[in-house]
Scaffold this motif. Sequence first.
Motif, PDB file in Angstrom:
ATOM      1  N   ALA A 102      44.178  35.531  42.063  1.00 43.51           N
ATOM      2  CA  ALA A 102      42.850  35.703  41.183  1.00 43.51           C
ATOM      3  C   ALA A 102      41.964  34.411  41.493  1.00 43.51           C
ATOM      4  O   ALA A 102      42.534  33.491  40.877  1.00 43.51           O
ATOM      5  CB  ALA A 102      42.148  36.100  40.202  1.00 43.51           C
ATOM      6  N   THR A 122      49.187  39.489  42.271  1.00 41.55           N
ATOM      7  CA  THR A 122      47.579  39.290  42.693  1.00 41.55           C
ATOM      8  C   THR A 122      47.663  37.965  42.806  1.00 41.55           C
ATOM      9  O   THR A 122      48.417  37.282  41.736  1.00 41.55           O
ATOM     10  CB  THR A 122      46.931  40.076  42.023  1.00 41.55           C
ATOM     11  OG1 THR A 122      46.689  39.593  40.548  1.00 41.55           O
ATOM     12  CG2 THR A 122      47.244  41.289  42.204  1.00 41.55           C
ATOM     13  N   GLU A 178      33.464  33.475  38.142  1.00 42.27           N
ATOM     14  CA  GLU A 178      33.172  34.826  37.583  1.00 42.27           C
ATOM     15  C   GLU A 178      32.947  36.056  39.047  1.00 42.27           C
ATOM     16  O   GLU A 178      33.100  37.459  38.357  1.00 42.27           O
ATOM     17  CB  GLU A 178      32.455  34.672  36.815  1.00 42.27           C
ATOM     18  CG  GLU A 178      32.455  33.685  35.332  1.00 42.27           C
ATOM     19  CD  GLU A 178      31.313  33.570  34.552  1.00 42.27           C
ATOM     20  OE1 GLU A 178      30.178  34.326  34.778  1.00 42.27           O
ATOM     21  OE2 GLU A 178      31.386  32.844  34.139  1.00 42.27           O
ATOM     22  N   PRO A 194      39.283  42.400  39.470  1.00 38.27           N
ATOM     23  CA  PRO A 194      39.438  41.724  38.183  1.00 38.27           C
ATOM     24  C   PRO A 194      40.780  41.120  38.238  1.00 38.27           C
ATOM     25  O   PRO A 194      40.760  40.473  37.462  1.00 38.27           O
ATOM     26  CB  PRO A 194      38.957  43.197  37.295  1.00 38.27           C
ATOM     27  CG  PRO A 194      38.258  43.606  38.370  1.00 38.27           C
ATOM     28  CD  PRO A 194      38.325  44.223  39.921  1.00 38.27           C
ATOM     29  N   GLU A 195      41.496  41.634  38.970  1.00 39.93           N
ATOM     30  CA  GLU A 195      42.662  41.428  39.053  1.00 39.93           C
ATOM     31  C   GLU A 195      43.335  40.807  40.447  1.00 39.93           C
ATOM     32  O   GLU A 195      44.481  40.184  40.822  1.00 39.93           O
ATOM     33  CB  GLU A 195      43.675  42.478  39.375  1.00 39.93           C
ATOM     34  CG  GLU A 195      43.506  43.476  38.266  1.00 39.93           C
ATOM     35  CD  GLU A 195      44.355  44.763  37.501  1.00 39.93           C
ATOM     36  OE1 GLU A 195      45.272  44.892  38.774  1.00 39.93           O
ATOM     37  OE2 GLU A 195      44.185  45.421  36.685  1.00 39.93           O
ATOM     38  N   GLY A 196      42.228  40.224  40.879  1.00 43.76           N
ATOM     39  CA  GLY A 196      41.709  39.349  42.439  1.00 43.76           C
ATOM     40  C   GLY A 196      42.754  39.964  43.698  1.00 43.76           C
ATOM     41  O   GLY A 196      42.261  41.736  43.801  1.00 43.76           O
ATOM     42  N   PHE A 203      33.699  36.209  41.821  1.00 43.81           N
ATOM     43  CA  PHE A 203      35.379  37.133  42.238  1.00 43.81           C
ATOM     44  C   PHE A 203      35.439  38.066  41.681  1.00 43.81           C
ATOM     45  O   PHE A 203      36.124  39.452  41.920  1.00 43.81           O
ATOM     46  CB  PHE A 203      35.880  35.933  43.441  1.00 43.81           C
ATOM     47  CG  PHE A 203      36.549  36.411  44.430  1.00 43.81           C
ATOM     48  CD1 PHE A 203      36.299  36.602  45.619  1.00 43.81           C
ATOM     49  CD2 PHE A 203      38.033  37.377  43.826  1.00 43.81           C
ATOM     50  CE1 PHE A 203      37.384  37.813  45.970  1.00 43.81           C
ATOM     51  CE2 PHE A 203      39.290  38.251  44.660  1.00 43.81           C
ATOM     52  CZ  PHE A 203      38.889  37.588  45.934  1.00 43.81           C
ATOM     53  N   SER A 204      35.559  37.786  40.321  1.00 48.84           N
ATOM     54  CA  SER A 204      36.430  39.037  39.182  1.00 48.84           C
ATOM     55  C   SER A 204      36.010  39.349  38.768  1.00 48.84           C
ATOM     56  O   SER A 204      36.334  41.021  38.497  1.00 48.84           O
ATOM     57  CB  SER A 204      36.023  38.141  37.626  1.00 48.84           C
ATOM     58  OG  SER A 204      37.175  36.700  38.071  1.00 48.84           O
ATOM     59  N   ALA A 205      34.095  39.877  39.140  1.00 44.85           N
ATOM     60  CA  ALA A 205      33.416  40.545  39.573  1.00 44.85           C
ATOM     61  C   ALA A 205      33.458  41.732  40.615  1.00 44.85           C
ATOM     62  O   ALA A 205      33.259  43.197  39.832  1.00 44.85           O
ATOM     63  CB  ALA A 205      31.667  40.644  39.074  1.00 44.85           C
ATOM     64  N   ASP A 248      39.429  31.479  40.792  1.00 40.08           N
ATOM     65  CA  ASP A 248      38.180  31.106  39.011  1.00 40.08           C
ATOM     66  C   ASP A 248      36.815  31.066  39.408  1.00 40.08           C
ATOM     67  O   ASP A 248      36.578  30.076  39.357  1.00 40.08           O
ATOM     68  CB  ASP A 248      38.459  29.727  38.572  1.00 40.08           C
ATOM     69  CG  ASP A 248      38.559  29.815  37.088  1.00 40.08           C
ATOM     70  OD1 ASP A 248      37.873  30.403  36.621  1.00 40.08           O
ATOM     71  OD2 ASP A 248      38.159  28.904  36.308  1.00 40.08           O
TER      72      ASP A 248
END
Length: 253
Positions: free
Chosen positions: A7, A5, A11, A18-20, A13-15, A9
């Motif tokens: 991801a 994956t 927040e 979460p793993e990209g 997008f991670s929301a 950097d």
Amino acid sequence: MPTDTFAPDAEWFSAVAPEGIPTRTSTVISGPGGSGKPLIGFAIVDAWLAAGGEVVFLLTNSDAEFVYETMELLYDTDRETIDEGVSFVSFDPEMEPSVEAIETTADGVIRGNLLAADVWKETIELALEQTTDSGPGTLLFGTALNLLLFSDTYRESILDAFVETAGREDVTTLFTVSSSAYEDQIGRVEDAADTVLLTDMDEGTLRLRGERSESVPLETEFVDVPFTADELDHVREVAESSRDDLIPTIKSL
């Protein structure tokens, strides 16, 4: 077998992922016209370049200058970084729709009439030959694919090419598509993708959520994406202008 994956950097997008996003497969960002889809894509492009990867950028509704300006506006990305990491493929509907007509300009941009499926495929291959698969690999990024579907002559064959490209496993593909035009047809591209993300606009705020993925977990509730009104307007104005200019030409072919 674990999925590789990537991801960004950020927040927000991670929301959502979460793993990209999964690499060496395809992700589609879908949503209504004017809902900021390219901005999500640019966030991934910026992070991809920062990680040492390379990008093949399909210029379906803009020119390279728009990429330079937007990357600088959003992320302070300088031209040298883009020149080193990005190969451009430019759609020119006024060119002969044949592989023989494909040309490479003095500044390295590959130009062709992407309405023709064989031109679509060949220009991508030529651009990929310029990459070295460094960092996370090569990202193939194309926006506003729906524009090419306005041609009655080429619609079905180029749609097949989109689907075929979305099924590739040797490159990470990221497409943005609109749910406002040819929704049923463009749904075939979404169906062929490993991962689908959805955008929306709520009172001027861009929102993103996951729709589905075969490889990574996604949040299916909308998350606010903190782009400013000026940034959203910048992309929207270019998209509307290019759409107004291109669609009559594409419809005539």
